[in-house]
Design a protein around this motif. Structure first.
Motif, PDB file in Angstrom:
ATOM      1  N   GLU A 157      -0.357   7.845  -1.242  1.00  0.00           N
ATOM      2  CA  GLU A 157       0.775   8.327  -0.438  1.00  0.00           C
ATOM      3  C   GLU A 157       2.023   7.495  -0.718  1.00  0.00           C
ATOM      4  N   ASN A 158       1.834   6.175  -0.799  1.00  0.00           N
ATOM      5  CA  ASN A 158       2.959   5.286  -1.076  1.00  0.00           C
ATOM      6  C   ASN A 158       3.551   5.569  -2.455  1.00  0.00           C
ATOM      7  N   ALA A 159       2.695   5.833  -3.433  1.00  0.00           N
ATOM      8  CA  ALA A 159       3.173   6.137  -4.788  1.00  0.00           C
ATOM      9  C   ALA A 159       3.975   7.433  -4.804  1.00  0.00           C
ATOM     10  N   GLU A 160       3.521   8.432  -4.050  1.00  0.00           N
ATOM     11  CA  GLU A 160       4.265   9.697  -3.971  1.00  0.00           C
ATOM     12  C   GLU A 160       5.643   9.468  -3.348  1.00  0.00           C
ATOM     13  N   LEU A 161       5.695   8.644  -2.320  1.00  0.00           N
ATOM     14  CA  LEU A 161       6.971   8.348  -1.675  1.00  0.00           C
ATOM     15  C   LEU A 161       7.890   7.554  -2.594  1.00  0.00           C
ATOM     16  N   GLN A 162       7.291   6.768  -3.467  1.00  0.00           N
ATOM     17  CA  GLN A 162       8.071   5.974  -4.402  1.00  0.00           C
ATOM     18  C   GLN A 162       8.882   6.885  -5.328  1.00  0.00           C
ATOM     19  N   GLU A 163       8.309   8.020  -5.677  1.00  0.00           N
ATOM     20  CA  GLU A 163       9.002   8.968  -6.549  1.00  0.00           C
ATOM     21  C   GLU A 163      10.243   9.538  -5.879  1.00  0.00           C
ATOM     22  N   THR A 164      10.226   9.640  -4.561  1.00  0.00           N
ATOM     23  CA  THR A 164      11.383  10.167  -3.840  1.00  0.00           C
ATOM     24  C   THR A 164      12.264   9.037  -3.297  1.00  0.00           C
ATOM     25  N   GLU A 165      11.916   7.809  -3.649  1.00  0.00           N
ATOM     26  CA  GLU A 165      12.656   6.622  -3.217  1.00  0.00           C
ATOM     27  C   GLU A 165      12.675   6.454  -1.699  1.00  0.00           C
ATOM     28  N   GLU A 166      11.646   6.921  -1.031  1.00  0.00           N
ATOM     29  CA  GLU A 166      11.514   6.767   0.417  1.00  0.00           C
ATOM     30  C   GLU A 166      10.358   5.823   0.738  1.00  0.00           C
ATOM     31  N   THR A 167      10.240   4.767  -0.023  1.00  0.00           N
ATOM     32  CA  THR A 167       9.113   3.859   0.160  1.00  0.00           C
ATOM     33  C   THR A 167       9.234   3.068   1.459  1.00  0.00           C
ATOM     34  N   ASN A 168       8.110   2.633   1.934  1.00  0.00           N
ATOM     35  CA  ASN A 168       8.038   1.798   3.119  1.00  0.00           C
ATOM     36  C   ASN A 168       7.788   0.373   2.637  1.00  0.00           C
ATOM     37  N   PRO A 169       8.738  -0.530   2.832  1.00  0.00           N
ATOM     38  CA  PRO A 169       8.580  -1.894   2.320  1.00  0.00           C
ATOM     39  C   PRO A 169       7.358  -2.622   2.880  1.00  0.00           C
ATOM     40  N   MET A 170       7.020  -2.354   4.129  1.00  0.00           N
ATOM     41  CA  MET A 170       5.872  -3.015   4.720  1.00  0.00           C
ATOM     42  C   MET A 170       4.578  -2.549   4.027  1.00  0.00           C
ATOM     43  N   VAL A 171       4.436  -1.255   3.826  1.00  0.00           N
ATOM     44  CA  VAL A 171       3.241  -0.720   3.168  1.00  0.00           C
ATOM     45  C   VAL A 171       3.174  -1.222   1.728  1.00  0.00           C
ATOM     46  N   ALA A 172       4.302  -1.218   1.037  1.00  0.00           N
ATOM     47  CA  ALA A 172       4.334  -1.692  -0.346  1.00  0.00           C
ATOM     48  C   ALA A 172       3.896  -3.154  -0.436  1.00  0.00           C
ATOM     49  N   THR A 173       4.363  -3.964   0.485  1.00  0.00           N
ATOM     50  CA  THR A 173       3.999  -5.387   0.489  1.00  0.00           C
ATOM     51  C   THR A 173       2.516  -5.575   0.788  1.00  0.00           C
ATOM     52  N   LEU A 174       2.000  -4.831   1.753  1.00  0.00           N
ATOM     53  CA  LEU A 174       0.571  -4.924   2.077  1.00  0.00           C
ATOM     54  C   LEU A 174      -0.288  -4.524   0.884  1.00  0.00           C
ATOM     55  N   LEU A 175       0.068  -3.428   0.234  1.00  0.00           N
ATOM     56  CA  LEU A 175      -0.703  -2.972  -0.926  1.00  0.00           C
ATOM     57  C   LEU A 175      -0.644  -3.991  -2.059  1.00  0.00           C
ATOM     58  N   MET A 176       0.521  -4.559  -2.269  1.00  0.00           N
ATOM     59  CA  MET A 176       0.664  -5.560  -3.321  1.00  0.00           C
ATOM     60  C   MET A 176      -0.239  -6.765  -3.037  1.00  0.00           C
ATOM     61  N   CYS A 177      -0.207  -7.255  -1.815  1.00  0.00           N
ATOM     62  CA  CYS A 177      -1.029  -8.421  -1.453  1.00  0.00           C
ATOM     63  C   CYS A 177      -2.524  -8.121  -1.554  1.00  0.00           C
ATOM     64  N   ILE A 178      -2.930  -6.976  -1.062  1.00  0.00           N
ATOM     65  CA  ILE A 178      -4.348  -6.602  -1.126  1.00  0.00           C
ATOM     66  C   ILE A 178      -4.794  -6.450  -2.575  1.00  0.00           C
ATOM     67  N   GLY A 179      -3.964  -5.825  -3.378  1.00  0.00           N
ATOM     68  CA  GLY A 179      -4.293  -5.675  -4.792  1.00  0.00           C
ATOM     69  C   GLY A 179      -4.435  -7.008  -5.503  1.00  0.00           C
ATOM     70  N   ARG A 180      -3.517  -7.927  -5.245  1.00  0.00           N
ATOM     71  CA  ARG A 180      -3.564  -9.241  -5.873  1.00  0.00           C
ATOM     72  C   ARG A 180      -4.769 -10.053  -5.392  1.00  0.00           C
ATOM     73  N   LEU A 181      -5.036 -10.009  -4.093  1.00  0.00           N
ATOM     74  CA  LEU A 181      -6.212 -10.722  -3.585  1.00  0.00           C
ATOM     75  C   LEU A 181      -7.493 -10.101  -4.132  1.00  0.00           C
ATOM     76  N   GLY A 182      -7.496  -8.783  -4.275  1.00  0.00           N
ATOM     77  CA  GLY A 182      -8.635  -8.114  -4.871  1.00  0.00           C
ATOM     78  C   GLY A 182      -8.874  -8.564  -6.309  1.00  0.00           C
ATOM     79  N   ASP A 183      -7.782  -8.822  -7.044  1.00  0.00           N
ATOM     80  CA  ASP A 183      -7.915  -9.331  -8.419  1.00  0.00           C
ATOM     81  C   ASP A 183      -8.651 -10.657  -8.446  1.00  0.00           C
ATOM     82  N   LEU A 184      -8.465 -11.456  -7.431  1.00  0.00           N
ATOM     83  CA  LEU A 184      -9.166 -12.750  -7.366  1.00  0.00           C
ATOM     84  C   LEU A 184     -10.646 -12.569  -7.126  1.00  0.00           C
ATOM     85  N   ILE A 185     -10.988 -11.544  -6.376  1.00  0.00           N
ATOM     86  CA  ILE A 185     -12.387 -11.320  -6.011  1.00  0.00           C
ATOM     87  C   ILE A 185     -13.184 -10.768  -7.189  1.00  0.00           C
ATOM     88  N   VAL A 186     -12.569  -9.883  -7.953  1.00  0.00           N
ATOM     89  CA  VAL A 186     -13.287  -9.255  -9.071  1.00  0.00           C
ATOM     90  C   VAL A 186     -13.035 -10.003 -10.317  1.00  0.00           C
TER      91      VAL A 186
END
Length: 108
Positions: free
Chosen positions: A79-108
């Motif tokens: 959903e966030n990626a779709e919103l990114q295409e219309t430039e209506e992103t939510n900074p809070m959601v983007a930041t959460l996804l970025m952090c979760i993705g990066r922490l996930g990289d540490l786990i795997v």
């Protein structure tokens, strides 16, 4: 030969998170793939999803700015990626996804 001082040096690690331009969907997709075979990644993914759903239910949509629901972290990232295409992103959601993705990289 190593000196006694060298033996006492502690190793330190630095995790670089990048910025808001980091590709969040790809990172979450990778975490989902790893969760199929890694119990640690599966647990992290489930717990991250549970925490986000709980925390998003506390304030109003007006406060956090996310008007859509989500059942999975991958769904939120899509959903966030779709919103990114219309430039209506939510900074809070983007930041959460970025952090979760990066922490996930540490786990795997």
């Amino acid at each position: 030969m190593d000196s006694p001082e060298a033996a006492r040096v502690e190793r330190q690690h630095l995790l670089v998170f990048g910025d808001q331009t980091v590709e969040k969907l790809t990172s979450i997709q990778s975490l989902v793939r790893h969760a199929r075979t890694s119990p640690a990644a599966k647990r992290f993914l489930q717990e991250a999803t549970d925490v986000l759903q709980l925390e998003f239910s506390k304030p109003s949509a007006f406060e956090h700015g996310w008007t859509k629901g989500f059942d999975t972290l991958l769904g939120l990232a899509e959903e966030n990626a779709e919103l990114q295409e219309t430039e209506e992103t939510n900074p809070m959601v983007a930041t959460l996804l970025m952090c979760i993705g990066r922490l996930g990289d540490l786990i795997v």
